[in-house]
Enzyme design. Structure first.
Site, PDB file in Angstrom:
ATOM      1  N   LYS A  36     -36.704  -4.251 -58.639  1.00 50.21           N
ATOM      2  CA  LYS A  36     -35.700  -5.079 -57.960  1.00 50.21           C
ATOM      3  C   LYS A  36     -35.826  -4.876 -56.451  1.00 50.21           C
ATOM      4  O   LYS A  36     -35.763  -5.823 -55.651  1.00 50.21           O
ATOM      5  CB  LYS A  36     -34.294  -4.693 -58.409  1.00 50.21           C
ATOM      6  CG  LYS A  36     -34.037  -4.609 -59.908  1.00 50.21           C
ATOM      7  CD  LYS A  36     -32.604  -4.163 -60.202  1.00 50.21           C
ATOM      8  CE  LYS A  36     -32.434  -3.496 -61.554  1.00 50.21           C
ATOM      9  NZ  LYS A  36     -32.745  -4.313 -62.701  1.00 50.21           N
ATOM     10  N   TRP A  71     -34.287  -5.328 -73.019  1.00 49.53           N
ATOM     11  CA  TRP A  71     -33.193  -5.078 -72.082  1.00 49.53           C
ATOM     12  C   TRP A  71     -33.442  -5.781 -70.754  1.00 49.53           C
ATOM     13  O   TRP A  71     -32.526  -6.275 -70.104  1.00 49.53           O
ATOM     14  CB  TRP A  71     -33.067  -3.569 -71.889  1.00 49.53           C
ATOM     15  CG  TRP A  71     -31.950  -3.087 -71.015  1.00 49.53           C
ATOM     16  CD1 TRP A  71     -32.068  -2.502 -69.787  1.00 49.53           C
ATOM     17  CD2 TRP A  71     -30.551  -3.100 -71.312  1.00 49.53           C
ATOM     18  NE1 TRP A  71     -30.825  -2.148 -69.298  1.00 49.53           N
ATOM     19  CE2 TRP A  71     -29.883  -2.510 -70.219  1.00 49.53           C
ATOM     20  CE3 TRP A  71     -29.806  -3.558 -72.395  1.00 49.53           C
ATOM     21  CZ2 TRP A  71     -28.492  -2.369 -70.178  1.00 49.53           C
ATOM     22  CZ3 TRP A  71     -28.429  -3.412 -72.355  1.00 49.53           C
ATOM     23  CH2 TRP A  71     -27.783  -2.826 -71.257  1.00 49.53           C
ATOM     24  N   SER A 123     -38.752  -1.153 -62.591  1.00 51.01           N
ATOM     25  CA  SER A 123     -37.355  -1.076 -62.990  1.00 51.01           C
ATOM     26  C   SER A 123     -36.440  -1.354 -61.795  1.00 51.01           C
ATOM     27  O   SER A 123     -36.598  -2.370 -61.124  1.00 51.01           O
ATOM     28  CB  SER A 123     -37.076   0.288 -63.645  1.00 51.01           C
ATOM     29  OG  SER A 123     -35.854   0.296 -64.320  1.00 51.01           O
ATOM     30  N   HIS A 177     -40.617  -0.097 -71.728  1.00 52.95           N
ATOM     31  CA  HIS A 177     -40.223   0.001 -70.320  1.00 52.95           C
ATOM     32  C   HIS A 177     -40.959   1.152 -69.648  1.00 52.95           C
ATOM     33  O   HIS A 177     -40.548   2.315 -69.741  1.00 52.95           O
ATOM     34  CB  HIS A 177     -38.705   0.204 -70.259  1.00 52.95           C
ATOM     35  CG  HIS A 177     -38.124   0.079 -68.881  1.00 52.95           C
ATOM     36  ND1 HIS A 177     -37.991  -1.130 -68.248  1.00 52.95           N
ATOM     37  CD2 HIS A 177     -37.641   1.014 -68.028  1.00 52.95           C
ATOM     38  CE1 HIS A 177     -37.430  -0.937 -67.061  1.00 52.95           C
ATOM     39  NE2 HIS A 177     -37.221   0.362 -66.899  1.00 52.95           N
TER      40      HIS A 177
END
Length: 427
Positions: free
Chosen positions: A269, A356, A265, A406
């Site tokens: 990044k 998403w 998540s 997720h």
């Protein structure tokens, strides 16, 4: 009465503006509504010059892209602090039912008369000498990744989570082991790897504050927040990973040439940005990283730049807000972030129900980073057609999309371990 009416009118106006803002962030999950765009070519400079070989990439293409992501997306980071020290605070040769060694290290950073402590948890396989390791942040403290009662509970600020027993932003023993499902520690150890993890909130608490964590150590006199082109939280977390790497280079139990940085998540990044900045990391894994991570921003699918900057304004540098609702003006996109990791192995992973994070955008980033890897004779993603569910592509640029949502699953770890064995052996 006039004053009361003005207050009510002003409040009504603010509520209307907030409602309009939220309406603007209704996510698009319809491929037919993805805007038409031209994806920047990683083998072409912003001025249109062609990148033809490795020397061109390393002298021209890579520095230009690294500068863009530094100045316009994640923000500049300082170098090493003026003082950094490590202390072994606890260890055991018989951890996890005697299958592993455990080490807990306190790292202390000092700059400008200020200091910050963070705690590294390590589980290492026995009897193999220097071990390759997976390095990654956790979201709620080192004690959450295991039921091991010897693991230190961080004192740093935490996001509240009633289901994890986190209240008043304080971590307690109630949350011990609540995230064991995300860390396949025994499988990692059995495969001959170690796990190194750190609570991300010790480096920089995940809130729009900038008055705690690592940032204040580097402020100039009177400074209250980073400048527009300076580090947001993602860059701060990436900085922290590099400082852990500094330590691992000195730890005789670790093969520092085989450190794989991994994140999920927002921390996915972070892993990508850390891998782009710090070439000491041998490989990079991004799990469900989405917008500002692996997903192409220009697709405006799922979470967008505007949405992420509005809800998490502290994650990126303030210059990145220029591109909120303005993705068309981006001279680069996230496939070029992945390209910055070349020629080192990189694994991008998605989940089919995590729309998403835009799984297709994540896949296309991996695909369109491939030309840079090919300059080095490395194999990337051979086709722009997404693979079937649970059918991983294990090349130097790797990808899978799994069933589910997720999260980090056992399936993900099985793929990462299998891939890392091959890629690090090749290295």
């Amino acid at each position: 009465m006039k004053k009361l009416c003005l207050v009510i009118s002003f409040s009504f106006l603010i509520n209307c503006l907030n409602a309009q803002t939220e309406k603007a962030f209704v996510p698009n999950y319809d491929e037919s509504k993805v805007p038409k765009f031209t994806l920047p070519d990683p083998l072409q400079t912003f001025e249109g010059a062609r990148i033809r070989n490795q020397p061109d990439w390393e002298s021209t293409g890579r520095p230009e892209l690294l500068s863009f992501f530094t100045q316009q997306v994640y923000g500049e980071v300082p170098g090493s602090p003026e003082s950094a020290s490590s202390e072994l605070i606890e260890s055991s040769d018989n951890a996890l039912d005697r299958i592993a060694r455990r080490k807990q290290i306190k790292l202390t950073f000092k700059e400008n008369g200020r200091s910050l402590d963070c705690h590294v948890l390590m589980y290492l396989p026995k009897g193999i000498g220097q071990a390759p390791v997976f390095l990654g942040y956790n979201f709620y403290g080192n004690h959450t990744v295991t039921t091991d009662t010897m693991v230190y509970i961080p004192q740093a600020w935490s996001r509240n989570n009633a289901s994890f027993g986190v209240e008043d932003h304080k971590l307690t023993a109630r949350s011990r082991g609540v995230r064991v499902n995300r860390w396949a520690i025994e499988e990692i150890i059995d495969a001959g790897f170690g796990l190194v993890t750190i609570y991300y909130g010790e480096i920089d608490p995940d809130r729009n504050n900038f008055q705690d964590g690592i940032h204040p150590l580097f402020y100039e006199a009177g400074q209250q927040q980073p400048s527009k082109n300076e580090w947001g939280a993602i860059s701060a977390w990436a900085w922290g990973l590099s400082r852990v790497m500094d330590y691992l280079e000195e730890d005789q139990d670790v093969d520092s040439g085989k450190v794989i940085v991994m994140g999920h998540s927002r921390l996915g990044k972070t892993a990508l940005w850390a891998g782009a900045m710090d070439q000491r990391f041998a490989a990079v894994i991004s799990n469900n990283s989405g917008c500002g991570g692996a997903a192409l921003s220009k697709r405006q699918y799922g979470e967008t730049i505007a949405r992420i900057n509005n809800h998490f304004p502290h994650w990126f540098c303030r210059n990145f807000h220029t591109y909120s609702n303005n993705e068309a003006s981006l001279p680069a996109d996230q496939h070029e972030l992945i390209a910055l990791i070349a020629p080192r192995p990189v694994y991008i992973a998605s989940a089919v129900d995590d729309q998403w994070a835009d799984p297709k955008g994540e896949f296309l980033s991996a695909c369109h980073a491939t030309p840079v890897y090919e300059l080095y004779g490395k194999k990337g993603i051979p086709t722009p057609e997404m693979p079937e569910l649970d059918a991983p592509i294990h090349n130097t640029v790797a990808y899978h999309i799994r069933s589910g949502g997720h999260d980090v699953k056992e399936y993900d770890w099985k793929q990462y371990i299998k891939w890392a064995k091959v890629e690090l052996k090749a290295k």
